[in-house]
Scaffold this active site. Structure first.
Site, PDB file in Angstrom:
ATOM      1  N   LYS A 196       0.866  -1.183   0.000  1.00  0.00           N
ATOM      2  CA  LYS A 196       0.000   0.000   0.000  1.00  0.00           C
ATOM      3  C   LYS A 196       0.899   1.228   0.000  1.00  0.00           C
ATOM      4  O   LYS A 196       1.710   1.416   0.907  1.00  0.00           O
ATOM      5  CB  LYS A 196      -0.908   0.001   1.225  1.00  0.00           C
ATOM      6  CG  LYS A 196      -1.753   1.270   1.310  1.00  0.00           C
ATOM      7  CD  LYS A 196      -2.778   1.221   2.412  1.00  0.00           C
ATOM      8  CE  LYS A 196      -3.576   2.501   2.449  1.00  0.00           C
ATOM      9  NZ  LYS A 196      -4.625   2.480   3.483  1.00  0.00           N
ATOM     10  N   GLU A 234       7.401  -6.683   1.669  1.00  0.00           N
ATOM     11  CA  GLU A 234       6.103  -6.587   2.347  1.00  0.00           C
ATOM     12  C   GLU A 234       5.250  -7.818   2.046  1.00  0.00           C
ATOM     13  O   GLU A 234       4.614  -8.386   2.938  1.00  0.00           O
ATOM     14  CB  GLU A 234       5.349  -5.325   1.885  1.00  0.00           C
ATOM     15  CG  GLU A 234       5.895  -4.022   2.472  1.00  0.00           C
ATOM     16  CD  GLU A 234       5.550  -3.851   3.950  1.00  0.00           C
ATOM     17  OE1 GLU A 234       4.877  -4.726   4.526  1.00  0.00           O
ATOM     18  OE2 GLU A 234       5.964  -2.833   4.539  1.00  0.00           O
ATOM     19  N   LYS A 249      -2.205  -1.515  -3.772  1.00  0.00           N
ATOM     20  CA  LYS A 249      -3.062  -0.329  -3.734  1.00  0.00           C
ATOM     21  C   LYS A 249      -2.208   0.925  -3.846  1.00  0.00           C
ATOM     22  O   LYS A 249      -1.216   1.023  -3.127  1.00  0.00           O
ATOM     23  CB  LYS A 249      -3.811  -0.334  -2.403  1.00  0.00           C
ATOM     24  CG  LYS A 249      -4.634   0.899  -2.137  1.00  0.00           C
ATOM     25  CD  LYS A 249      -5.272   0.782  -0.796  1.00  0.00           C
ATOM     26  CE  LYS A 249      -6.115   2.005  -0.538  1.00  0.00           C
ATOM     27  NZ  LYS A 249      -6.695   2.005   0.780  1.00  0.00           N
TER      28      LYS A 249
HETATM   29  C1  PBG Z   1      -6.927   3.908   5.317  1.00  0.00           C
HETATM   30  C2  PBG Z   1      -7.503   3.621   3.996  1.00  0.00           C
HETATM   31  C3  PBG Z   1      -7.397   4.465   2.892  1.00  0.00           C
HETATM   32  C4  PBG Z   1      -8.085   3.861   1.845  1.00  0.00           C
HETATM   33  C5  PBG Z   1      -8.601   2.645   2.316  1.00  0.00           C
HETATM   34  N1  PBG Z   1      -8.218   2.507   3.652  1.00  0.00           N
HETATM   35  C6  PBG Z   1      -6.793   5.792   2.728  1.00  0.00           C
HETATM   36  C7  PBG Z   1      -5.589   6.158   3.450  1.00  0.00           C
HETATM   37  O1  PBG Z   1      -4.672   5.350   3.600  1.00  0.00           O
HETATM   38  O2  PBG Z   1      -5.549   7.296   3.882  1.00  0.00           O
HETATM   39  C8  PBG Z   1      -8.208   4.473   0.477  1.00  0.00           C
HETATM   40  C9  PBG Z   1      -9.186   3.932  -0.454  1.00  0.00           C
HETATM   41  C10 PBG Z   1      -9.474   4.806  -1.611  1.00  0.00           C
HETATM   42  O3  PBG Z   1      -8.835   5.832  -1.865  1.00  0.00           O
HETATM   43  O4  PBG Z   1     -10.412   4.442  -2.329  1.00  0.00           O
HETATM   44  N2  PBG Z   1      -6.791   2.897   6.212  1.00  0.00           N
END
Ligand code: PBG
Length: 323
Positions: A196, A234, A249
């Site tokens: 992520k 990771e 992601k």
């Molecule tokens: C945070 C989280 C985020 C998303 C899913 N879980 C954003 C962040 O890390 O600030 C983003 C999902 C999206 O942008 O559609 N735990």
């Protein structure tokens, strides 16, 4: 010209193109992320995500029914909470009477067979807007795991099928696996947000949940977009710690990472087609600058072609209608 190889032969008609098509999207590929909020009969559109709404529990159940009728079988839940419910330790995240756990129970009750994926991270419940406990401006790793464990266990008790740690703390997959197993939840799966990245493409999501960090950024826990070898570390750790799925992601700007994980691990690979990716296509389509429907299908197809067999996408409902 005397060409032996003419690749265009296999593109000459719709029937042939269809026959040689290598990648096909199916509605079973999708997980639809949904935003829930408190109240009754409330529906509030996310300004930066046209067509996507925060819904109160009653309306969410109707929405899920519509999606199930379209063939969508999996949903990822995110809570929008008023500031008054947030605190430093995200205690609301494991409050059995809180919005999130109540909603899981209500969905499970009405749709016992669908996949309910949950989000395991502190940010929607944190008064600091971070995914971990903050002390003197630092995000603490190990103390955060305890909160995540309580959260995941409560979600499993409420009926979650898959828990999705999106926090990027070290060691959380193994910790959650242990907590879930000790609680008797061997069958609850973990979809780890393995790679992520600290991405600008999460902006609209933070609008949806009002969860933006109150100070600083998330670069001490989310990955540097410049790195791909680090994604292997990771993913390897999450694999060893017991993850059932590895997620990348965002998706569209990270197709190489999706392929990298697909080439190197034998677990199902998921990709999160995030809020900013949705917003870009929607905004350009609204301006008449591109064909939104075709851009949607093309990007979902590309994510699958790169190696994702599960796609979390706000387009799920629209794509399901087309397929
Ligand atoms: C945070 C989280 C985020 C998303 C899913 N879980 C954003 C962040 O890390 O600030 C983003 C999902 C999206 O942008 O559609 N735990």
């Amino acid at each position: 010209m005397n060409l032996i190889r003419r690749p265009r032969r296999n593109r000459q008609s719709a029937v042939i193109r269809d026959m040689v098509q290598e990648t096909r999207l199916s509605v079973t590929d999708f997980i639809l992320p949904v935003f829930i909020m408190e109240g009754q009969n409330v529906r509030s559109e996310v300004a930066s995500m046209p067509g996507i709404h925060r819904l109160s529990m009653d309306l969410l159940l109707d929405e899920i029914q519509e999606c199930v009728d379209l063939g969508i079988q999996a949903f990822d839940l995110f809570p929008n909470l008023p500031e008054s419910r947030k605190d430093k330790y995200a205690t609301e995240s494991y409050n059995p009477d809180g919005l999130y756990l109540q909603t899981i129970r209500a969905i499970k009750d009405r749709f016992p067979d669908i996949i309910i994926m949950t989000d395991v991270a502190m940010d929607p419940y944190s008064s600091d807007g971070h995914d971990g406990i903050v002390e003197n401006g630092k995000i603490l790793n190990d103390p955060t795991l305890e909160v995540l464990g309580k959260m995941a266990l409560a979600q499993a008790q409420a009926g979650a099928t898959i828990v999705g740690p999106s926090d990027m703390m070290d060691g959380r997959v193994g910790y959650l696996r242990q907590v879930l197993d000790e609680g008797g939840f061997h069958e609850v799966a973990i979809m780890s947000y393995a790679a992520k990245y600290a991405s600008a493409f999460y902006g609209p999501f933070r609008d949806a949940l009002n969860s933006a960090p109150k100070f600083g950024d998330k670069k001490t826990y989310q990955m540097n977009p410049a790195n791909s070898r680090e994604a292997l570390i990771e993913a390897q750790l999450d694999f060893e710690e017991g993850a059932d799925f590895l997620m990348v992601k965002p998706a569209m700007a990270y197709l190489d990472i999706i392929k990298l994980l697909n080439d190197n691990f034998h677990l199902p690979i998921a990709a999160y087609n995030v809020s900013g990716e949705y917003a870009m296509i929607k905004a350009a389509a609204q301006k008449g600058w591109l064909d939104g429907e075709r851009a949607m299908v093309e990007s979902l197809m590309a994510i699958k072609r790169a190696g994702a067999n599960v796609i979390l996408t706000y387009f799920a409902k629209e794509a399901a209608r087309l397929l």
